[in-house]
Design a protein around this motif. Sequence first.
Motif, PDB file in Angstrom:
ATOM      1  N   ILE A  15      -7.204  14.336 -34.432  1.00 26.50           N
ATOM      2  CA  ILE A  15      -7.882  13.365 -33.738  1.00 26.50           C
ATOM      3  C   ILE A  15      -9.365  13.253 -33.811  1.00 26.50           C
ATOM      4  CG2 ILE A  15      -8.165  12.724 -31.275  1.00 26.50           C
ATOM      5  CD1 ILE A  15      -5.583  14.206 -30.876  1.00 26.50           C
ATOM      6  N   LEU A  16      -9.983  14.235 -33.880  1.00 25.57           N
ATOM      7  CA  LEU A  16     -11.499  14.121 -34.130  1.00 25.57           C
ATOM      8  C   LEU A  16     -11.840  13.638 -35.332  1.00 25.57           C
ATOM      9  CD1 LEU A  16     -12.569  17.554 -32.128  1.00 25.57           C
ATOM     10  CD2 LEU A  16     -12.923  15.349 -31.604  1.00 25.57           C
ATOM     11  N   VAL A  17     -11.029  14.166 -36.469  1.00 29.38           N
ATOM     12  CA  VAL A  17     -11.499  13.557 -37.807  1.00 29.38           C
ATOM     13  C   VAL A  17     -11.358  12.271 -37.927  1.00 29.38           C
ATOM     14  CG1 VAL A  17     -10.774  13.545 -40.133  1.00 29.38           C
ATOM     15  CG2 VAL A  17     -10.978  15.789 -39.073  1.00 29.38           C
ATOM     16  N   PHE A  18     -10.197  11.672 -37.233  1.00 26.58           N
ATOM     17  CA  PHE A  18      -9.983  10.235 -37.242  1.00 26.58           C
ATOM     18  C   PHE A  18     -10.840   9.589 -36.634  1.00 26.58           C
ATOM     19  CE2 PHE A  18      -8.336   6.453 -34.944  1.00 26.58           C
ATOM     20  CZ  PHE A  18      -7.713   5.846 -36.075  1.00 26.58           C
ATOM     21  N   SER A  19     -11.403   9.958 -35.379  1.00 24.68           N
ATOM     22  CA  SER A  19     -12.533   9.289 -34.679  1.00 24.68           C
ATOM     23  C   SER A  19     -13.859   9.554 -35.180  1.00 24.68           C
ATOM     24  CB  SER A  19     -12.729  10.185 -33.128  1.00 24.68           C
ATOM     25  OG  SER A  19     -13.167  11.409 -33.305  1.00 24.68           O
ATOM     26  N   VAL A  20     -14.168  10.420 -35.943  1.00 26.88           N
ATOM     27  CA  VAL A  20     -15.460  10.451 -36.470  1.00 26.88           C
ATOM     28  C   VAL A  20     -15.479   9.525 -38.050  1.00 26.88           C
ATOM     29  CG1 VAL A  20     -15.241  12.355 -38.464  1.00 26.88           C
ATOM     30  CG2 VAL A  20     -17.514  11.777 -37.242  1.00 26.88           C
ATOM     31  N   MET A  21     -14.427   9.416 -38.581  1.00 29.47           N
ATOM     32  CA  MET A  21     -14.162   8.401 -39.622  1.00 29.47           C
ATOM     33  C   MET A  21     -14.457   6.984 -39.006  1.00 29.47           C
ATOM     34  SD  MET A  21     -11.163  10.162 -42.128  1.00 29.47           S
ATOM     35  CE  MET A  21     -11.129   8.857 -43.094  1.00 29.47           C
ATOM     36  N   LEU A  22     -13.659   6.789 -38.028  1.00 32.78           N
ATOM     37  CA  LEU A  22     -13.992   5.505 -37.424  1.00 32.78           C
ATOM     38  C   LEU A  22     -15.548   5.056 -36.946  1.00 32.78           C
ATOM     39  CD1 LEU A  22     -11.883   3.017 -36.379  1.00 32.78           C
ATOM     40  CD2 LEU A  22     -11.651   4.302 -34.389  1.00 32.78           C
ATOM     41  N   ASN A  23     -15.942   5.953 -36.583  1.00 35.46           N
ATOM     42  CA  ASN A  23     -17.364   5.982 -36.249  1.00 35.46           C
ATOM     43  C   ASN A  23     -18.336   5.499 -37.467  1.00 35.46           C
ATOM     44  OD1 ASN A  23     -19.704   6.238 -34.869  1.00 35.46           O
ATOM     45  ND2 ASN A  23     -19.412   8.494 -34.211  1.00 35.46           N
ATOM     46  N   ILE A  24     -18.102   6.467 -38.341  1.00 31.50           N
ATOM     47  CA  ILE A  24     -18.801   6.388 -39.451  1.00 31.50           C
ATOM     48  C   ILE A  24     -18.445   5.030 -40.248  1.00 31.50           C
ATOM     49  CG2 ILE A  24     -19.034   7.170 -41.803  1.00 31.50           C
ATOM     50  CD1 ILE A  24     -18.759   9.782 -40.806  1.00 31.50           C
ATOM     51  N   LEU A  25     -17.466   4.611 -40.171  1.00 27.21           N
ATOM     52  CA  LEU A  25     -16.952   3.155 -40.856  1.00 27.21           C
ATOM     53  C   LEU A  25     -17.570   2.040 -40.175  1.00 27.21           C
ATOM     54  CD1 LEU A  25     -15.050   1.793 -42.943  1.00 27.21           C
ATOM     55  CD2 LEU A  25     -13.349   1.831 -41.148  1.00 27.21           C
ATOM     56  N   ILE A  26     -17.651   2.024 -38.630  1.00 24.08           N
ATOM     57  CA  ILE A  26     -18.134   1.093 -37.860  1.00 24.08           C
ATOM     58  C   ILE A  26     -19.627   0.956 -38.258  1.00 24.08           C
ATOM     59  CG2 ILE A  26     -18.950   0.396 -35.620  1.00 24.08           C
ATOM     60  CD1 ILE A  26     -16.016   1.413 -34.764  1.00 24.08           C
ATOM     61  N   ILE A  27     -20.346   2.361 -38.413  1.00 21.76           N
ATOM     62  CA  ILE A  27     -21.737   2.215 -38.611  1.00 21.76           C
ATOM     63  C   ILE A  27     -22.117   1.639 -39.999  1.00 21.76           C
ATOM     64  CG2 ILE A  27     -23.863   3.786 -38.997  1.00 21.76           C
ATOM     65  CD1 ILE A  27     -22.299   5.663 -36.910  1.00 21.76           C
ATOM     66  N   ALA A  28     -21.439   2.137 -40.861  1.00 25.62           N
ATOM     67  CA  ALA A  28     -21.581   1.532 -42.374  1.00 25.62           C
ATOM     68  C   ALA A  28     -21.587   0.149 -42.658  1.00 25.62           C
ATOM     69  CB  ALA A  28     -20.599   2.511 -43.316  1.00 25.62           C
ATOM     70  N   ILE A  29     -20.470  -0.413 -41.833  1.00 29.81           N
ATOM     71  CA  ILE A  29     -20.321  -1.783 -42.004  1.00 29.81           C
ATOM     72  C   ILE A  29     -21.530  -2.658 -41.523  1.00 29.81           C
ATOM     73  CG2 ILE A  29     -18.615  -3.636 -41.335  1.00 29.81           C
ATOM     74  CD1 ILE A  29     -16.433  -1.841 -41.894  1.00 29.81           C
TER      75      ILE A  29
END
Length: 427
Positions: free
Chosen positions: A370-384
């Motif tokens: 769950i945490l891996v998914f959340s941090v990937m989502l976090n990084i994706l939003i920041i990167a975009i």
Amino acid sequence: MNKIKVALLTNFVSKFLNSILVFMISIYVIKLYGNNELGELATYQSMVALIQPILTFGLSGYIIKHYPVCDKEKENIFVANVILSFIFVSSLLIFFFIVAFKISSYFFVFFLSYEKFFPYFLIGSLGLSLVMLLQTICSISKRFYSLAILNIILRTTFLVAIFLYSKNDLLFGFSFKISIFHLDFVASLLVMLVLLIFSVVRFFVFIPSLKGLMVFQYGFWLGIKDFILIGFIHVLNATIGILVAYYFVSETQLGELALSLRFMMPVVLLLSIVNNFTANKFKVEFNNGGVRKLIRSSKLISRKLLLYAILLLILIVLSVYPLTQYMNLSLGVFWKCLIVLAIGYLINLVYLASGNVLIILGHEKQERKILVFSVMLNILIIAIFVNYLGVVAVAIGQSVAMISINVLTDLFLRTRYNESIFPLMRS
């Protein structure tokens, strides 16, 4: 008033004082040195927080799950083992990070932007790791007065260091200039040395009883790898945005994001207090009544505190404008960051007492996913969005990560046990 209530009140007051200290430090830095210095301090503290769960290598989660309750001699031997294992492994990890950072700087220009913080953030991380490790031990063993001291020791020392530095010409007869993050480093170093000496002396008598350090036991590493990742990803969610923003946006914007995060400190305080005081209770509930009793206990606590938690958040948001006007602060993106963060923390408050549920149930792997998914989502939003929205993208990423963690945890428990940790849903 019974001892538990006094201890609870003491811990709450200490956490509240800590949040005030963090806020005072932020305002003090802005008024004396400007937004840029606060942005630099926030970056340094994010680097410290990011390395901290690696240096504790999952011991906090391991302590919560394996602490031997109700046997004082076994408890003391366990704690002595934890402290000695921490000293041994963290020393090796510091050496590894020094070598890795130096090598990375030659190949990745990105790392050169953070060279000014090296190697100070490593020592600062070590101090924070030791404090958090001792906080976990105090909370699970119900040493709430010691926990109260640990809650404020780092920030109190830092605030005193800032005050003495601002008066250095009067106190020492001459002026000298150092960066504000260097003062944080000095404060962490002092606290770490004092706590290390106390810990080693306190548990020295139990060292002969140790059959062997946990760190040299194969079974220990099999059981702890998920705790390491869980701790690291939790911190990564909270800090990755600031570290990326330091590279892409101005330090002024970064200072405003840091200030908005400081206003949210009372919410973090409440979440921390609930996690501290439910660790032991949830462990007992699970041992006596199984999964459903644990989940229902978590839901009941959240339900009781939900109204007060939401009122706290509303009070924070309403107090921001008069406070910033009184301090005559010039702010730009601060308000957007504050509102976005408030939405994420609102969801966190709804699931207030769910922090230790998955660990005590033995679902460390699921929490890690769950945490891996959340941090990937976090990084994706920041990167975009960071190039378009600046630090607001960081606030969005952090809020979305908080929301996804709570919602996915709830969905997993509903699917696995047909029980929800959502406080307003009846069992």
